[in-house]
Design a protein around this motif. Structure first.
Motif, PDB file in Angstrom:
ATOM      1  N   ASN A 110       0.720  -1.078   0.020  1.00 16.11           N
ATOM      2  CA  ASN A 110      -0.050  -0.027   0.076  1.00 16.11           C
ATOM      3  C   ASN A 110       0.724   1.260   0.070  1.00 16.11           C
ATOM      4  OD1 ASN A 110      -2.520  -1.231  -0.260  1.00 16.11           O
ATOM      5  ND2 ASN A 110      -2.885  -1.202   1.957  1.00 16.11           N
ATOM      6  N   SER A 165      -8.060  -4.301  -3.681  1.00 19.06           N
ATOM      7  CA  SER A 165      -8.956  -3.230  -4.416  1.00 19.06           C
ATOM      8  C   SER A 165      -8.790  -3.545  -5.990  1.00 19.06           C
ATOM      9  CB  SER A 165      -8.184  -2.086  -4.416  1.00 19.06           C
ATOM     10  OG  SER A 165      -6.962  -1.877  -4.849  1.00 19.06           O
ATOM     11  N   PRO A 207      -4.134   2.590  -3.062  1.00 14.56           N
ATOM     12  CA  PRO A 207      -4.307   1.130  -2.223  1.00 14.56           C
ATOM     13  C   PRO A 207      -4.421  -0.084  -2.863  1.00 14.56           C
ATOM     14  CG  PRO A 207      -5.427   3.181  -1.227  1.00 14.56           C
ATOM     15  CD  PRO A 207      -5.210   3.317  -2.898  1.00 14.56           C
ATOM     16  N   GLU A 246      -7.521  -3.214   0.484  1.00 13.16           N
ATOM     17  CA  GLU A 246      -8.509  -2.181   1.121  1.00 13.16           C
ATOM     18  C   GLU A 246      -9.151  -3.051   2.565  1.00 13.16           C
ATOM     19  OE1 GLU A 246     -10.185   0.551  -2.220  1.00 13.16           O
ATOM     20  OE2 GLU A 246     -11.182  -1.785  -1.773  1.00 13.16           O
TER      21      GLU A 246
END
Lengths: 128, 128
Positions: free
Chosen positions: A60, A83, A66, A69
């Motif tokens: 990240n 993500s 990102p 998540e």
């Protein structure tokens, strides 16, 4: 004839001194997507939660968006998912790996395979 | 702009379960050629003699022809050199590595580089 899979190609992407993507992180992302949380993914991979968390943190911090998540929830153990950006990243990384793996196999077959033994000869001596 | 060299490609060739050629063995062959003996090469690489000897033994057992030849001499410490076969092998391995490294760089630049940070963002949290 040479072995079935004598070649191994490892592809790492660095961000400064940290590994932004490599075989271990790619496998962890698959595990998180399958398990739905970092802790379950870590258990399934036989990895400590702390180590998995560190790998996710590095992912990240190294990319523009990102990669993993966390999913809000009432329980102590929050869920996590890869993500959309992370899925595209993982797909591009795996595609790049497969491309160079195929390219390496062609070069290996044409230049090196003929000289490689099927299995190693036994070792007869010990170092002095 | 991405880092200067964010990609690292590692190429290993297996003979059964043993590594017949990889980055460490390639560097050791260079060191043996430069130093003229396994023990001097090991010292120059900060590696134990036993470890260097094991790597050379594996090289010689995995390929059709000897890769490193010991050179007869009166002293306790025999010399060693990379055979003509070994030199061709090393050249082919390095060429294959460079080819896939260049191919990986092209793919990386077109697909992934734009999303990679120059340096990682700092880490603010600790795992729970």
């Amino acid at each position: 004839m040479a072995n079935a899979h004598p070649l191994k190609v490892k592809l790492q992407i660095f961000c400064g001194n940290e590994i932004a993507m490599g075989p271990g992180k790619a496998d962890l992302l698959d595990a998180i997507e399958a398990a739905g949380s970092i802790s379950a993914a870590a258990r399934n991979m036989g990895m400590s939660y702390r180590r998995a968390w560190m790998l996710v943190d590095t992912l990240n911090r190294c990319w523009a968006e990102p990669v993993v998540e966390t999913v809000a929830g009432g329980s102590h153990e929050k869920g996590a998912r890869v993500s959309e950006f992370g899925k595209r990243l993982l797909g591009s990384y795996r595609a790049l790996h497969d491309t160079i793996d195929a390219s390496a196999s062609i070069g290996f077959e044409s230049e090196l395979a003929i000289h490689l033994r099927e299995i190693p000869r036994p070792s007869h001596h010990k170092p002095a």
